[in-house]
Write a protein that holds these residues in place. Structure first.
Motif, mmCIF file in Angstrom:
data_model
loop_
_atom_site.group_PDB
_atom_site.id
_atom_site.type_symbol
_atom_site.label_atom_id
_atom_site.label_comp_id
_atom_site.label_asym_id
_atom_site.label_seq_id
_atom_site.Cartn_x
_atom_site.Cartn_y
_atom_site.Cartn_z
ATOM 1 N N ALA A 103 -0.350 -4.595 -2.233
ATOM 2 C CA ALA A 103 -0.724 -3.342 -2.892
ATOM 3 C C ALA A 103 -1.890 -2.681 -2.168
ATOM 4 N N LYS A 104 -2.864 -3.508 -1.769
ATOM 5 C CA LYS A 104 -4.020 -2.952 -1.056
ATOM 6 C C LYS A 104 -3.608 -2.333 0.265
ATOM 7 N N ALA A 105 -2.731 -3.029 0.955
ATOM 8 C CA ALA A 105 -2.267 -2.519 2.244
ATOM 9 C C ALA A 105 -1.567 -1.184 2.060
ATOM 10 N N LEU A 106 -0.807 -1.070 0.985
ATOM 11 C CA LEU A 106 -0.123 0.194 0.732
ATOM 12 C C LEU A 106 -1.142 1.294 0.466
ATOM 13 N N GLY A 107 -2.147 0.948 -0.378
ATOM 14 C CA GLY A 107 -3.176 1.951 -0.642
ATOM 15 C C GLY A 107 -3.913 2.343 0.625
ATOM 16 N N ASP A 108 -4.198 1.345 1.431
ATOM 17 C CA ASP A 108 -4.885 1.564 2.714
ATOM 18 C C ASP A 108 -4.113 2.468 3.639
ATOM 19 N N ALA A 109 -2.784 2.305 3.597
ATOM 20 C CA ALA A 109 -1.956 2.997 4.573
ATOM 21 C C ALA A 109 -1.868 4.487 4.288
ATOM 22 N N ILE A 110 -2.232 4.849 3.064
ATOM 23 C CA ILE A 110 -2.109 6.262 2.690
ATOM 24 C C ILE A 110 -3.484 6.923 2.781
ATOM 25 N N VAL A 111 -3.569 7.890 3.662
ATOM 26 C CA VAL A 111 -4.834 8.596 3.873
ATOM 27 C C VAL A 111 -4.961 9.678 2.807
ATOM 28 N N ASP A 112 -6.112 9.746 2.221
ATOM 29 C CA ASP A 112 -6.361 10.803 1.234
ATOM 30 C C ASP A 112 -6.670 12.082 1.971
ATOM 31 N N ASP A 113 -5.737 12.989 2.035
ATOM 32 C CA ASP A 113 -6.005 14.234 2.762
ATOM 33 C C ASP A 113 -6.442 15.337 1.807
ATOM 34 N N LEU A 114 -6.674 14.966 0.547
ATOM 35 C CA LEU A 114 -7.236 15.937 -0.393
ATOM 36 C C LEU A 114 -8.557 15.356 -0.918
ATOM 37 N N PRO A 115 -9.604 15.347 -0.119
ATOM 38 C CA PRO A 115 -10.832 14.671 -0.559
ATOM 39 C C PRO A 115 -11.446 15.349 -1.775
ATOM 40 N N ASP A 116 -11.078 16.619 -2.027
ATOM 41 C CA ASP A 116 -11.723 17.339 -3.115
ATOM 42 C C ASP A 116 -11.347 16.785 -4.471
ATOM 43 N N ASP A 117 -10.146 16.190 -4.588
ATOM 44 C CA ASP A 117 -9.699 15.808 -5.927
ATOM 45 C C ASP A 117 -10.339 14.515 -6.416
ATOM 46 N N ASP A 118 -11.121 13.880 -5.561
ATOM 47 C CA ASP A 118 -11.846 12.698 -5.999
ATOM 48 C C ASP A 118 -10.955 11.553 -6.458
ATOM 49 N N ILE A 119 -9.721 11.494 -5.979
ATOM 50 C CA ILE A 119 -8.828 10.410 -6.389
ATOM 51 C C ILE A 119 -8.723 9.414 -5.248
ATOM 52 N N PRO A 120 -9.066 8.166 -5.501
ATOM 53 C CA PRO A 120 -9.013 7.193 -4.403
ATOM 54 C C PRO A 120 -7.575 6.779 -4.115
ATOM 55 N N SER A 121 -7.386 6.179 -2.948
ATOM 56 C CA SER A 121 -6.043 5.735 -2.569
ATOM 57 C C SER A 121 -5.607 4.541 -3.400
ATOM 58 N N PHE A 122 -6.522 3.660 -3.689
ATOM 59 C CA PHE A 122 -6.113 2.396 -4.289
ATOM 60 C C PHE A 122 -7.077 2.010 -5.394
ATOM 61 N N ARG A 123 -6.532 1.552 -6.532
ATOM 62 C CA ARG A 123 -7.344 1.009 -7.601
ATOM 63 C C ARG A 123 -6.634 -0.234 -8.135
ATOM 64 N N ARG A 124 -7.429 -1.075 -8.776
ATOM 65 C CA ARG A 124 -6.819 -2.279 -9.339
ATOM 66 C C ARG A 124 -7.360 -2.494 -10.735
#
Lengths: 729, 343
Positions: free
Chosen positions: B73-94
């Protein structure tokens, strides 16, 4: 693949049908009609029961014990029913017997077939028990027709005769039907759809076989006798080395010599090999009809062989007549009667044989080409006077040269022959002391008295088997006696030779005008030559024999074969004709339809075969080339599937096409691409068909890949399989 | 197989959204490469995970502790770059679920902001692209339902205010089959929210050896493998849904399988129509992953046990849903295969 554990109902039902037939066959001879019906139904139901039992969760021992208990219940049930007076009184004797029969055969056979089926379900290999039981029952039903006894079993043969049919054809059909029954039992298919296909294939093959019988004739009965009359490979032990040395690579099919054997086998000797029709009444003075095929008069230093010179033994038919032929040196007519005969051969022979002594022969119409190999008509001049009347003739022939005379009187250098012969003829009364026939008869009497007939002896290894026989235990078979007698005749100056052929006792004719020659009547006998009489059979009939006496021939079969050879076999049993009403008409119409079907089966099978091949070739080479680009991937894919199914690579049920292609990628890498193209079209790929231009070549590529990767025999077998394309899925 | 038909254009590293199936496939391949580098010997799970991601579904993993689910799951979150930094949503949470967790711990909570005297919504961990919901069966049904609502609706409602989650929102939930004490197993109706339920069997010996051999290097992360952006993933979903053909025979086959399942004696409760609807994007996603622009019988054969496995209720005494589904699918798949030859 999903393996369904249970056999399909269709296959079980087929098995039930087959075992029902077997049950009928088993009870045929012993049961009352009601018991017979019970046997058939019981055996069929037993299959269903056994199948259920086998598929149940109970232990195998329990399952089999249940079935065995049923058998026991059937057998003891009969004893109880018949044994208990109360029941017999209540039912009456007749009905009690019927009930007992129904219980015994119905329950007993149900148990037996349940036992077999359950055992086969539990242990797949035990299906052979089922097949063996079925085979035994069917064979016991028709086993009586062995040894060419085409008039047996009576129930079948009479029925066939009554309709003017050859029962042998019926038997062959019965055998074909039995084969189908056995194949049904062996059927390992768990999927119902394949079973009819495989049965149809077997039926088709049998139909081709039966059509072949129309062309090539019925199978001939086994030829027996080790005298080499038919040229068939001879049974028994190989000859001793001493004798083998005397031959110049003699082939057994040349009829150049008579082998001495330690074991003279006549198994299967009851099978008829020929039928002789007597057109004139003739009763031989020797009480046996001698049919001469070959003669052995030349002493080659070891034994008598066929003469290599051309001026002797010219009284034989030179070859099978295709045109009228006459014998080069006919017998004199004094004391002989003209006898016309027709010989119809059931088994191929190397040379023609004829009632002694033939004058001329001409071909005759083969009365039934499916049964008889050939037929020819012979005119013979046969001895018609008793032997006493022939006394007083000189030995040999005045016209013979000294050379020929020496040819016929040459004996082994062993002095014991002469000594023995002189001793024997010394007992003659002075009146006949110089008569050649009297001398020969004296020698014959002595051998009759002192010889012992046995098919087992131990002379073949000796340097001179005849001397070993004559001066030893004097135990041997016809070849020994014929040689011994010939040497002794020659020792007293009587020209003699050994002849071989068939000798049929007059009593076997039984007053009819046809003589059935059986394989075991092959014989070798000595002959002497008297001036004015010609060649005269002076055969030895040893009084002692170690062999059990031969039974008489089957008179019924003899008469039947005689009628067939005359080409006048007619319905004998008129009772069938007397039957009245529509039932009879219906039966006749049905039998006509059946006959027509039977005749059509061969051509139809051939037609179906041709059609199957045509479809196979069309799908393989043409179909995908004749269509547009939309249908091409599908048909090309199908063509590739056909090539794969030929070698047994087929998709499992429920397997996707991609999975199949991936599974056999090792066998055919091209199929993966072809599958893709096919599916792209079928599922409406918007990107279009990949490799559109190569698709036409892909089936061929798949074929080449398959050919490279499977063994040649597998590939070839698939190529000739006409129904391989039916397995493409 | 047949990759030639999709011309593989190099993906713009700056993250231009894919406009063709080839582009979508490139995105998927990048994800796959990163995941495969992070977790060894799990190719099948990775593929199904990608199918779920691209089909906009969620995944329930049933596995033993230490089988690599968090890493995955972490690797998947890691693999996705947040290209909308304004929305304050991280790629990965647990979220680690425990019995004393409250719904607001998941969704977020409104707190009073003293300086402005207003209630301010503080986002919970569901506001992420990839959410690992660990041991979801250990928490109370109340929390479970809040979580599942978020998964279904892609929104949370706190104090009558609805907050939208990110469009990518992808949940990987796990449940531990070993401990049954103190758990609240998810009912079948709730399981329906997950596209797949995957069981992670122990990996093969070779893969396990490889894990031990490379653990050090893998600690540093997949590093140089290219990553993808959130927009690219969303765009891949859109392209896949729009471009992969679902032919009528495929839909028929799917419906036939569901109907066969409902009639089977071993099945008490068959799959719902919603399950069939959810299956369609999964078929498309798998077809795209394999370079096809059409869904095929192979997709059904592979995905049917995954899609239907947790949605049917088996009769007592029947253990393995995979066997039941495979057997029920064989008939319709065979029918489909034969139909294709008839033309």
């Amino acid at each position: 693949m999903i393996d369904r554990r249970r056999d399909s109902f269709f296959v079980v039902a087929l098995r039930a049908l087959a075992l029902g037939v077997v049950g009928l066959a088993f009870a045929w001879r012993v049961a009352l009609p009601e018991g017979l019906a019970a046997a058939g139904i019981g055996a069929a139901l037993g299959v269903f029961f056994g199948q259920r039992l086998g598929e149940s969760r109970y232990r195998t021992v329990l399952v089999l014990a249940t079935a065995a208990l049923m058998v026991a219940a059937g057998v003891t049930g009969r004893a109880l029913l018949v044994g208990s007076t109360g029941l017999v009184v209540a039912f009456g004797i007749e009905r009690a017997l019927v009930v007992a029969d129904v219980v015994q055969y119905g329950l007993g056979l149900a148990g037996a077939s349940a036992f077999l089926r359950a055992a086969a379900v539990r242990v797949r290999t035990l299906v052979v028990l089922e097949v063996a039981a079925a085979g035994a029952a069917l064979a016991s039903l028709v086993g009586a027709h062995r040894d060419g006894a085409i008039n047996r079993p009576m129930e079948l043969a009479d029925w066939a005769w009554a309709r003017g049919e050859d029962p042998a054809v019926l038997l062959v059909w019965l055998g074909a039907a039995a084969t189908v029954v056995l194949v049904v039992l062996l059927l390992g298919e768990r999927r119902a759809r394949r079973a009819p296909l495989h049965i149809a294939a077997v039926v088709g093959l049998l139909a081709l076989l039966l059509a072949g019988i129309r062309v090539f004739g019925l199978p001939a009965p086994p030829a027996a006798g080790d005298l080499g009359l038919t040229g068939k490979p001879q049974a028994g032990r190989p000859e001793g080395k001493a004798n083998a040395r005397g031959q110049r690579g003699g082939r057994s099919d040349q009829l150049t010599d008579l082998p001495f054997r330690d074991e003279y086998s006549s198994s299967g000797g009851d099978a008829p090999v020929a039928v002789i029709l007597l057109h004139d009444d003739y009763s031989p003075p020797s009480a046996a009809y001698y049919f001469r095929q070959a003669t052995f008069s030349q002493y080659n230093g070891h034994r008598l062989v066929a003469p290599t010179r051309s001026d002797v033994d010219r009284d034989l038919l030179p070859s099978f007549p295709t045109d009228p032929v006459t014998v080069a040196e006919p017998p004199p007519s004094d004391g002989r009667a003209r006898v016309a005969t027709t010989v119809a051969l059931l088994v191929d022979h190397l040379k023609p044989f004829a009632l002694e002594s033939p004058l001329s022969a001409k071909p005759a119409q083969n009365p039934d080409p499916a049964r008889f190999r050939r037929a020819y008509r012979v005119s013979s001049q046969s001895i018609a006077q008793p032997y006493e009347a022939l006394l007083g003739h000189a030995a040999g022939e005045p016209s013979w040269s000294a050379d020929v005379l020496r040819h016929y009187t040459e004996t082994p250098p062993d002095p014991r022959y002469g000594a023995l012969a002189d001793e024997i003829v010394q007992g003659l009364v002075p009146q006949y002391a110089e008569d050649p026939l009297a001398k020969a008869l004296a020698i014959k009497d002595w051998l009759d008295e002192n010889g012992t007939y046995s098919r087992r002896s131990r002379h073949a290894e000796a340097q001179d088997p005849t001397a070993d026989f004559l001066f030893g235990d004097r135990t041997g078979y016809c070849v020994h006696f014929a040689h011994a007698a010939t040497y002794l005749y020659r020792s007293v100056g009587v020209p003699a030779r050994v002849a071989s052929g068939y000798a049929v006792g007059e009593q076997n004719r039984a007053g009819g005008s046809s003589i059935m020659v059986r394989g075991k009547e092959a014989h070798a006998w000595p002959e002497i030559h008297l001036s004015g009489v010609g060649w005269l059979v002076v055969d030895i009939q040893p009084h002692r024999s170690l062999e059990p006496p031969d039974g008489p021939p089957d008179r019924d079969l003899q008469r039947t074969l005689g009628e067939m050879a005359r080409g006048q076999h007619r319905p004998e049993d008129k009772r069938h004709e007397e039957g009245r009403g529509r039932g009879r008409e219906l039966v006749r119409a049905a039998s006509r339809v059946l006959q027509a079907l039977g005749r059509a089966l061969g051509p139809v099978a051939l037609g179906v075969l041709v059609l199957l091949y045509a479809i196979k070739l069309y799908r393989r080479f043409l179909a995908f080339r004749l269509v547009g680009p939309v249908a091409r991937p599908r048909l090309a894919y199908r063509a590739a599937l056909d090539r794969l199914s030929e070698v047994g690579a087929t998709r499992f049920r429920g397997e996707t096409r991609e999975a199949f292609a991936a599974r056999i990628e090792g066998l055919s890498p091209t199929l993966v691409r072809l599958t893709w193209a096919h599916l792209a079209v079928f599922f409406g790929s918007p990107g279009g068909v990949p490799e559109r231009d190569h698709i036409g070549r892909m089936p061929g590529a798949v074929g080449r890949e398959v050919r490279r990767r499977v063994p040649a025999w597998r590939w070839a077998l698939g190529l000739v399989n006409p129904v391989s394309w039916l397995q493409s899925r | 197989m047949m990759m030639e038909q999709l011309d593989a254009k190099p993906l713009n590293p700056s993250g231009a959204p894919p406009s063709s199936l080839a582009g979508a496939r490139e995105v998927a391949d990048r994800l796959r490469a990163r995941l495969a580098a992070a977790v060894l010997g799990r190719d099948e799970v990775i593929e199904l995970m990608l199918v779920a991601l691209l089909a906009d579904g969620h995944v329930l993993l049933e596995d033993y502790p230490g089988s690599g689910k968090t890493t995955l799951a972490k690797a998947l979150g890691d693999a996705i770059v947040d290209d909308l930094p304004d929305d304050d949503i991280p790629s990965f949470r647990r979220i680690q679920f425990t019995p004393d967790l409250l719904p607001s711990d998941v969704t977020g909570v409104s707190i009073f902001d003293a300086p402005t005297s207003t209630f301010h919504f503080r986002r919970g961990p569901v506001f992420a692209y990839v959410l690992l919901a660990d041991e979801i069966n250990r928490t109370s049904p109340k929390v479970q339902s809040a979580m599942l609502e978020a998964m279904a609706e892609k929104q949370v409602t706190v104090d009558n205010v609805t907050h939208k989650l990110d469009e990518l929102f992808f949940v990987i939930a796990t449940q531990n089959p070993l401990d049954l004490a103190g758990t609240y197993p998810l009912p079948v109706a709730q399981l329906d929210r997950f596209l797949f339920k995957l069981r992670m069997e122990h990996i093969s010996r070779d893969a396990e050896l490889e894990v031990l051999a490379t653990w050090q290097t893998r600690l540093e992360g997949p590093g140089d493998e290219p990553r993808v952006t959130r927009t690219q993933v969303i765009e891949s979903r859109r392209v896949t849904r729009a471009s992969v053909v679902l032919a009528a025979p495929v839909r028929e086959c799917l419906v036939d399988i569901a109907r066969t399942l409902r009639l089977d004696k071993r099945v008490l409760q068959g799959a719902s129509t919603r399950a069939l609807v959810l299956a369609l994007p999964a078929l498309q996603a798998r077809a795209m992953l394999h370079g096809r622009d059409f869904a095929s019988a192979e997709d059904i054969a592979v995905l049917a046990p995954r899609i239907f496995g947790h949605r049917i209720e088996l009769a007592p005494g029947v253990d393995d849903p995979d066997v039941v589904i495979s057997e029920c699918a064989a008939g319709p798949i065979e029918k489909l295969a034969r139909a294709s030859l008839r033309g």
